[in-house]
Design a protein around this motif. Structure first.
Motif, PDB file in Angstrom:
ATOM      1  N   SER A  92       7.492   0.691  18.895  1.00 35.96           N
ATOM      2  CA  SER A  92       7.128   2.092  19.080  1.00 35.96           C
ATOM      3  C   SER A  92       5.621   2.261  19.215  1.00 35.96           C
ATOM      4  N   ILE A  93       5.211   3.387  19.792  1.00 34.30           N
ATOM      5  CA  ILE A  93       3.783   3.699  19.909  1.00 34.30           C
ATOM      6  C   ILE A  93       3.150   3.741  18.524  1.00 34.30           C
ATOM      7  N   ARG A  94       3.873   4.227  17.557  1.00 38.71           N
ATOM      8  CA  ARG A  94       3.357   4.284  16.180  1.00 38.71           C
ATOM      9  C   ARG A  94       3.106   2.881  15.635  1.00 38.71           C
ATOM     10  N   GLN A  95       4.051   1.964  15.829  1.00 38.83           N
ATOM     11  CA  GLN A  95       3.874   0.597  15.351  1.00 38.83           C
ATOM     12  C   GLN A  95       2.725  -0.091  16.083  1.00 38.83           C
ATOM     13  N   ARG A  96       2.640   0.134  17.383  1.00 36.68           N
ATOM     14  CA  ARG A  96       1.569  -0.483  18.161  1.00 36.68           C
ATOM     15  C   ARG A  96       0.208   0.083  17.748  1.00 36.68           C
ATOM     16  N   SER A  97       0.170   1.346  17.313  1.00 34.81           N
ATOM     17  CA  SER A  97      -1.079   1.909  16.806  1.00 34.81           C
ATOM     18  C   SER A  97      -1.454   1.280  15.467  1.00 34.81           C
ATOM     19  N   VAL A  98      -0.459   0.927  14.671  1.00 36.99           N
ATOM     20  CA  VAL A  98      -0.714   0.165  13.439  1.00 36.99           C
ATOM     21  C   VAL A  98      -1.319  -1.187  13.788  1.00 36.99           C
ATOM     22  N   ASP A  99      -0.780  -1.844  14.820  1.00 34.09           N
ATOM     23  CA  ASP A  99      -1.341  -3.125  15.272  1.00 34.09           C
ATOM     24  C   ASP A  99      -2.804  -2.957  15.685  1.00 34.09           C
ATOM     25  N   LEU A 100      -3.091  -1.858  16.369  1.00 37.14           N
ATOM     26  CA  LEU A 100      -4.467  -1.591  16.780  1.00 37.14           C
ATOM     27  C   LEU A 100      -5.364  -1.412  15.560  1.00 37.14           C
ATOM     28  N   LEU A 101      -4.898  -0.673  14.570  1.00 36.98           N
ATOM     29  CA  LEU A 101      -5.686  -0.474  13.352  1.00 36.98           C
ATOM     30  C   LEU A 101      -5.985  -1.807  12.676  1.00 36.98           C
ATOM     31  N   LYS A 102      -4.992  -2.671  12.590  1.00 44.60           N
ATOM     32  CA  LYS A 102      -5.210  -3.978  11.953  1.00 44.60           C
ATOM     33  C   LYS A 102      -6.269  -4.773  12.700  1.00 44.60           C
ATOM     34  N   GLY A 103      -6.216  -4.735  14.036  1.00 42.85           N
ATOM     35  CA  GLY A 103      -7.209  -5.453  14.823  1.00 42.85           C
ATOM     36  C   GLY A 103      -8.613  -4.903  14.626  1.00 42.85           C
ATOM     37  N   VAL A 104      -8.727  -3.590  14.514  1.00 44.90           N
ATOM     38  CA  VAL A 104     -10.030  -2.967  14.297  1.00 44.90           C
ATOM     39  C   VAL A 104     -10.546  -3.287  12.894  1.00 44.90           C
ATOM     40  N   GLN A 105      -9.663  -3.222  11.912  1.00 42.47           N
ATOM     41  CA  GLN A 105     -10.072  -3.520  10.537  1.00 42.47           C
ATOM     42  C   GLN A 105     -10.632  -4.931  10.407  1.00 42.47           C
ATOM     43  N   GLU A 106     -10.067  -5.859  11.153  1.00 35.36           N
ATOM     44  CA  GLU A 106     -10.479  -7.261  11.060  1.00 35.36           C
ATOM     45  C   GLU A 106     -11.841  -7.527  11.683  1.00 35.36           C
ATOM     46  N   THR A 107     -12.281  -6.665  12.585  1.00 31.44           N
ATOM     47  CA  THR A 107     -13.479  -6.993  13.371  1.00 31.44           C
ATOM     48  C   THR A 107     -14.596  -5.961  13.302  1.00 31.44           C
ATOM     49  N   ALA A 108     -14.316  -4.743  12.861  1.00 29.95           N
ATOM     50  CA  ALA A 108     -15.338  -3.699  12.933  1.00 29.95           C
ATOM     51  C   ALA A 108     -15.800  -3.205  11.576  1.00 29.95           C
ATOM     52  N   SER A 109     -15.344  -3.792  10.500  1.00 28.54           N
ATOM     53  CA  SER A 109     -15.663  -3.268   9.173  1.00 28.54           C
ATOM     54  C   SER A 109     -17.051  -3.662   8.685  1.00 28.54           C
ATOM     55  N   ALA A 110     -17.694  -4.615   9.358  1.00 28.70           N
ATOM     56  CA  ALA A 110     -18.971  -5.123   8.856  1.00 28.70           C
ATOM     57  C   ALA A 110     -20.145  -4.196   9.176  1.00 28.70           C
ATOM     58  N   ASP A 111     -20.016  -3.268  10.108  1.00 24.44           N
ATOM     59  CA  ASP A 111     -21.112  -2.366  10.433  1.00 24.44           C
ATOM     60  C   ASP A 111     -20.536  -1.003  10.801  1.00 24.44           C
ATOM     61  N   ASP A 112     -21.396  -0.095  11.199  1.00 22.30           N
ATOM     62  CA  ASP A 112     -20.938   1.249  11.539  1.00 22.30           C
ATOM     63  C   ASP A 112     -21.164   1.559  13.015  1.00 22.30           C
ATOM     64  N   GLY A 113     -21.186   0.539  13.848  1.00 18.48           N
ATOM     65  CA  GLY A 113     -21.396   0.728  15.276  1.00 18.48           C
ATOM     66  C   GLY A 113     -20.253   1.494  15.920  1.00 18.48           C
ATOM     67  N   PRO A 114     -20.497   2.105  17.085  1.00 16.54           N
ATOM     68  CA  PRO A 114     -19.464   2.898  17.754  1.00 16.54           C
ATOM     69  C   PRO A 114     -18.314   2.045  18.261  1.00 16.54           C
ATOM     70  N   LEU A 115     -17.133   2.649  18.267  1.00 11.41           N
ATOM     71  CA  LEU A 115     -15.937   1.988  18.775  1.00 11.41           C
ATOM     72  C   LEU A 115     -15.529   2.615  20.099  1.00 11.41           C
ATOM     73  N   HIS A 116     -14.995   1.790  20.996  1.00  9.86           N
ATOM     74  CA  HIS A 116     -14.476   2.246  22.284  1.00  9.86           C
ATOM     75  C   HIS A 116     -13.108   1.607  22.494  1.00  9.86           C
ATOM     76  N   LEU A 117     -12.145   2.394  22.939  1.00 17.13           N
ATOM     77  CA  LEU A 117     -10.790   1.892  23.166  1.00 17.13           C
ATOM     78  C   LEU A 117     -10.471   1.933  24.645  1.00 17.13           C
ATOM     79  N   ILE A 118      -9.975   0.808  25.164  1.00 18.21           N
ATOM     80  CA  ILE A 118      -9.521   0.729  26.556  1.00 18.21           C
ATOM     81  C   ILE A 118      -8.067   0.283  26.522  1.00 18.21           C
ATOM     82  N   GLY A 119      -7.170   1.169  26.912  1.00 22.54           N
ATOM     83  CA  GLY A 119      -5.751   0.850  26.854  1.00 22.54           C
ATOM     84  C   GLY A 119      -5.135   0.782  28.229  1.00 22.54           C
TER      85      GLY A 119
END
Length: 388
Positions: free
Chosen positions: A55-82
């Motif tokens: 589901s789109i909801r589950q895939r959004s959870v997958d996206l959150l996990k990917g972001v948590q793993e790589t973007a938590s070290a700083d506060d730089g801007p995020l951009h999403l390309i889907g």
């Protein structure tokens, strides 16, 4: 102090990033990394791993996990390309009304998103999803999944297999000649060409495709209507779209595919998918703003008609926010899956549509996307939103 930009590439249906070197976004990732480096801007480009047909909801959870793993070290801007369904995942991820799972801290990351780019995304749904909901459609979906994985790994299908696929799809509308044994033979032959470890990975992937198909009804025009009713835009985020339109299957597109039997057979696959996609209900075609309409007319010479599509998604369904680019391309061309083996690394095509999309168009498109990502934030204005 210069900030580091985090760019996330969110895959669509199938989600091939789950298969190691079978890279879904390889050309896009390499180009954007080089383009940002050329501009002297620090950026990290990450391809997200998603459940292929969940589901789109589950895939959004997958996206959150990917972001948590790589973007938590700083506060730089995020951009999403889907790409394709990945655009819907991205919209839900940053929606202020989103509720993914209890205990998940979404807001700290969603609030950092500055731009969302959707590429060939079914914002108003696609009739092809309705076909895949049937038993026959589910079997074809699984088979096409394996074929696509195989082509990304080996460059093309064995000719014998391609002939069988072409015969199957050419008779699919009335389902004559359908036999379960044929499907089994095709699966066995294709899986047999992988190593033992790769066979296991591909088998798991295909198991995911068959086990959780909750995404499919969500992508019908009726399912997306409900999604749009509950998925709000986030104020201050810039939304842009890449729109694709390919040529209807015809004698001209068959001739442009060349005399190679493989190309002709895979063009039959494209013709079959196109035939299912053009059945968009007229009352589901979204209205566009004046700016969006002008961009489509400038790109295509006229506003695309109700049946215009890229072989997978209706063209008019793909418009959301600013039209960054509108190109003559099929559903996979825009992310680098077109026929140009001379380029290193090679571009490999399996959806041979005769669109004529090649590397120069690819580079211009993704330079325009890079420009959009780096625009200054602006406040959300209703005139930039489509009416869905």
């Amino acid at each position: 102090m210069p900030v580091k930009h985090h760019i996330y590439l969110v895959p669509g249906f199938f989600g091939f990033t789950n298969l190691g070197e079978l890279v879904y976004f390889g050309h896009v990732r390499d180009f954007l990394q080089a383009e940002f480096a050329r501009r002297g801007i620090e950026a990290e480009v990450v391809a997200i791993r998603s459940h292929p047909t969940a589901s789109i909801r589950q895939r959004s959870v997958d996206l959150l996990k990917g972001v948590q793993e790589t973007a938590s070290a700083d506060d730089g801007p995020l951009h999403l390309i889907g790409h394709s369904t990945g655009g819907l995942d991205s919209r839900l991820f940053i929606s202020p009304s989103a509720a993914l799972r209890e205990g998940m801290e979404l807001e700290p990351f969603a609030s950092r998103v500055r731009s969302v780019v959707t590429v060939s995304t079914p914002h108003a749904g696609t009739p092809l999803a309705s076909f895949f909901m049937g038993l026959f459609g589910q079997q074809i979906l699984k088979l096409l999944s394996l074929f696509t994985v195989y082509v990304l790994r080996f460059g093309r299908l064995p000719l014998k297999v391609a002939f069988r696929l072409g015969h199957l799809l050419s008779r699919a509308d009335n389902q004559l000649g359908w036999k379960q044994t044929l499907l089994d033979q095709l699966f066995d032959q294709l899986l047999g060409d992988f190593s033992a470890d790769r066979r296991e990975a591909v088998s798991r992937f295909l198991g995911d495709v068959g086990k959780d198909t909750s995404l499919i009804p969500q992508l019908t025009p009726e399912g997306i209507d409900l999604f749009n009713a509950g998925c709000e835009d986030r104020p201050g985020v810039r939304y842009g779209s890449v729109v694709t339109q390919s040529r209807p299957p015809s004698l001209r597109t068959r001739l442009s595919a060349g005399l190679d039997p493989y190309a002709q057979i895979t063009h039959t696959v494209y013709a079959f998918l196109y035939g299912q996609t053009l059945r968009m209900p007229l009352n589901q075609i979204p209205l566009h703003t004046a700016e969006q309409t002008a961009a489509l007319v400038q790109a295509y010479g006229a506003l695309p008609g109700p049946q215009a599509c890229d072989g997978i998604v209706p063209t008019r369904s793909q418009v959301y926010g600013k039209v960054i680019g509108a190109v003559r391309a099929d559903h996979l061309d825009a992310i680098g899956h077109f026929d140009q083996p001379s380029h290193q690394p090679a571009h490999v095509d399996w959806l041979i549509s005769g669109s004529g999309f090649r590397r120069p168009q690819f580079e211009k498109l993704w330079k325009d996307v890079a420009d959009f990502l780096l625009e200054e934030p602006v406040s959300t204005h209703p005139k930039d939103r489509p009416v869905l």
